[in-house]
Design a protein around this motif. Structure first.
Motif, PDB file in Angstrom:
ATOM      1  N   PHE A 257       0.842  -1.197   0.000  1.00 43.47           N
ATOM      2  CA  PHE A 257       0.000   0.000   0.000  1.00 43.47           C
ATOM      3  C   PHE A 257       0.880   1.252   0.000  1.00 43.47           C
ATOM      4  O   PHE A 257       0.613   2.208  -0.729  1.00 43.47           O
ATOM      5  N   ASP A 258       1.929   1.235   0.811  1.00 42.39           N
ATOM      6  CA  ASP A 258       2.837   2.383   0.861  1.00 42.39           C
ATOM      7  C   ASP A 258       3.504   2.621  -0.491  1.00 42.39           C
ATOM      8  O   ASP A 258       3.697   3.760  -0.901  1.00 42.39           O
ATOM      9  N   LYS A 259       3.844   1.546  -1.185  1.00 35.51           N
ATOM     10  CA  LYS A 259       4.448   1.679  -2.509  1.00 35.51           C
ATOM     11  C   LYS A 259       3.428   2.176  -3.523  1.00 35.51           C
ATOM     12  O   LYS A 259       3.743   3.014  -4.376  1.00 35.51           O
ATOM     13  N   PHE A 260       2.200   1.658  -3.430  1.00 38.46           N
ATOM     14  CA  PHE A 260       1.132   2.093  -4.333  1.00 38.46           C
ATOM     15  C   PHE A 260       0.840   3.579  -4.141  1.00 38.46           C
ATOM     16  O   PHE A 260       0.509   4.283  -5.093  1.00 38.46           O
ATOM     17  N   ALA A 261       0.942   4.047  -2.884  1.00 36.10           N
ATOM     18  CA  ALA A 261       0.630   5.445  -2.569  1.00 36.10           C
ATOM     19  C   ALA A 261       1.601   6.407  -3.254  1.00 36.10           C
ATOM     20  O   ALA A 261       1.283   7.590  -3.424  1.00 36.10           O
ATOM     21  N   GLN A 262       2.745   5.905  -3.669  1.00 35.08           N
ATOM     22  CA  GLN A 262       3.705   6.746  -4.383  1.00 35.08           C
ATOM     23  C   GLN A 262       3.357   6.862  -5.868  1.00 35.08           C
ATOM     24  O   GLN A 262       3.914   7.699  -6.571  1.00 35.08           O
ATOM     25  N   ILE A 263       2.428   6.027  -6.325  1.00 33.64           N
ATOM     26  CA  ILE A 263       2.066   5.995  -7.744  1.00 33.64           C
ATOM     27  C   ILE A 263       0.637   6.500  -7.962  1.00 33.64           C
ATOM     28  O   ILE A 263       0.362   7.231  -8.916  1.00 33.64           O
ATOM     29  N   LEU A 264      -0.269   6.081  -7.088  1.00 37.56           N
ATOM     30  CA  LEU A 264      -1.687   6.374  -7.248  1.00 37.56           C
ATOM     31  C   LEU A 264      -2.125   7.544  -6.388  1.00 37.56           C
ATOM     32  O   LEU A 264      -1.539   7.804  -5.330  1.00 37.56           O
ATOM     33  N   SER A 265      -3.201   8.197  -6.817  1.00 35.77           N
ATOM     34  CA  SER A 265      -3.796   9.261  -6.007  1.00 35.77           C
ATOM     35  C   SER A 265      -4.558   8.629  -4.841  1.00 35.77           C
ATOM     36  O   SER A 265      -4.794   7.419  -4.816  1.00 35.77           O
TER      37      SER A 265
ATOM     38  N   GLN B  57      -7.594   6.939  -6.165  1.00 33.39           N
ATOM     39  CA  GLN B  57      -7.274   5.678  -6.835  1.00 33.39           C
ATOM     40  C   GLN B  57      -6.964   4.577  -5.826  1.00 33.39           C
ATOM     41  O   GLN B  57      -7.339   3.424  -6.034  1.00 33.39           O
ATOM     42  N   LEU B  58      -6.291   4.914  -4.730  1.00 29.71           N
ATOM     43  CA  LEU B  58      -6.033   3.927  -3.675  1.00 29.71           C
ATOM     44  C   LEU B  58      -7.344   3.403  -3.106  1.00 29.71           C
ATOM     45  O   LEU B  58      -7.503   2.210  -2.862  1.00 29.71           O
ATOM     46  N   PHE B  59      -8.282   4.304  -2.909  1.00 30.79           N
ATOM     47  CA  PHE B  59      -9.604   3.926  -2.410  1.00 30.79           C
ATOM     48  C   PHE B  59     -10.323   3.030  -3.414  1.00 30.79           C
ATOM     49  O   PHE B  59     -10.894   2.004  -3.050  1.00 30.79           O
ATOM     50  N   LEU B  60     -10.256   3.395  -4.691  1.00 28.25           N
ATOM     51  CA  LEU B  60     -10.952   2.647  -5.737  1.00 28.25           C
ATOM     52  C   LEU B  60     -10.330   1.275  -6.006  1.00 28.25           C
ATOM     53  O   LEU B  60     -11.002   0.385  -6.542  1.00 28.25           O
ATOM     54  N   LEU B  61      -9.067   1.096  -5.616  1.00 27.02           N
ATOM     55  CA  LEU B  61      -8.390  -0.172  -5.869  1.00 27.02           C
ATOM     56  C   LEU B  61      -9.126  -1.341  -5.230  1.00 27.02           C
ATOM     57  O   LEU B  61      -9.386  -2.351  -5.877  1.00 27.02           O
ATOM     58  N   LYS B  62      -9.475  -1.233  -3.964  1.00 25.37           N
ATOM     59  CA  LYS B  62     -10.185  -2.327  -3.284  1.00 25.37           C
ATOM     60  C   LYS B  62     -11.545  -2.569  -3.924  1.00 25.37           C
ATOM     61  O   LYS B  62     -11.980  -3.707  -4.065  1.00 25.37           O
ATOM     62  N   GLN B  63     -12.213  -1.507  -4.312  1.00 23.91           N
ATOM     63  CA  GLN B  63     -13.506  -1.661  -4.979  1.00 23.91           C
ATOM     64  C   GLN B  63     -13.336  -2.391  -6.313  1.00 23.91           C
ATOM     65  O   GLN B  63     -14.162  -3.230  -6.673  1.00 23.91           O
TER      66      GLN B  63
END
Length: 156
Positions: A118-126, A129-135
């Motif tokens: 998640f920490d790595k994804f947070a460097q790429i996604l808004s 987008q992080l919220f929408l990933l689980k959805q």
């Protein structure tokens, strides 16, 4: 409870669809082809639902695939131990305990792996987008479960 089942199904789907090592048998190669198509579908779905740019997609997908491989390995190892106990003629209480603990800890380890990525994804996604990933992952799982349900209905 329903969300918990969906989360469990989502994790199971992710584990099942993680990239598989090449093998020699034709049946496994056919499954691997199916897994590849499902992964492609999942990645397109995630990319579309998150509205990723090409640059984001190129940075995100390799990380996401690495996370899926790690989760797959954790689950695969736990399931292998459980299968070993099931195949034993008279398993001991200790063997049952080890297998049960491995299966239980696998879920914990999945969460730890996801948190690390998640920490790595947070460097790429808004943040959105992080919220929408689980959805998007749940949407994929529901889609796969629905297809499976329809396949069962057709076979009756």
């Amino acid at each position: 409870m329903r969300l918990s089942r969906l989360c469990t199904a989502a994790l199971a789907a992710a584990a099942l669809l993680a990239p598989l090592a090449p093998t020699l048998s034709a049946q496994t190669q056919q499954r691997s082809g199916w897994a590849t198509r499902m992964l492609d579908y999942k990645h397109r779905l995630i990319t579309d639902k998150l509205g990723m740019t090409k640059a984001q997609e190129q940075r995100f997908m390799p990380l996401y695939e690495a996370m899926e491989r790690e989760i797959y390995k954790v689950n695969s190892d736990a399931r292998a131990l459980a299968r070993k106990v099931e195949a034993t003629a008279k398993p001991t209480d200790e063997q049952y305990a080890q297998a049960a603990e491995a299966l239980s800890k696998a879920r914990l380890m999945e969460g730890q792996i996801e948190a690390r990525y998640f920490d790595k994804f947070a460097q790429i996604l808004s943040k959105k987008q992080l919220f929408l990933l689980k959805q998007a992952e749940l949407s994929f799982t529901r889609s796969m479960l629905s297809r499976g349900k329809n396949a069962v209905k057709k076979s009756r």
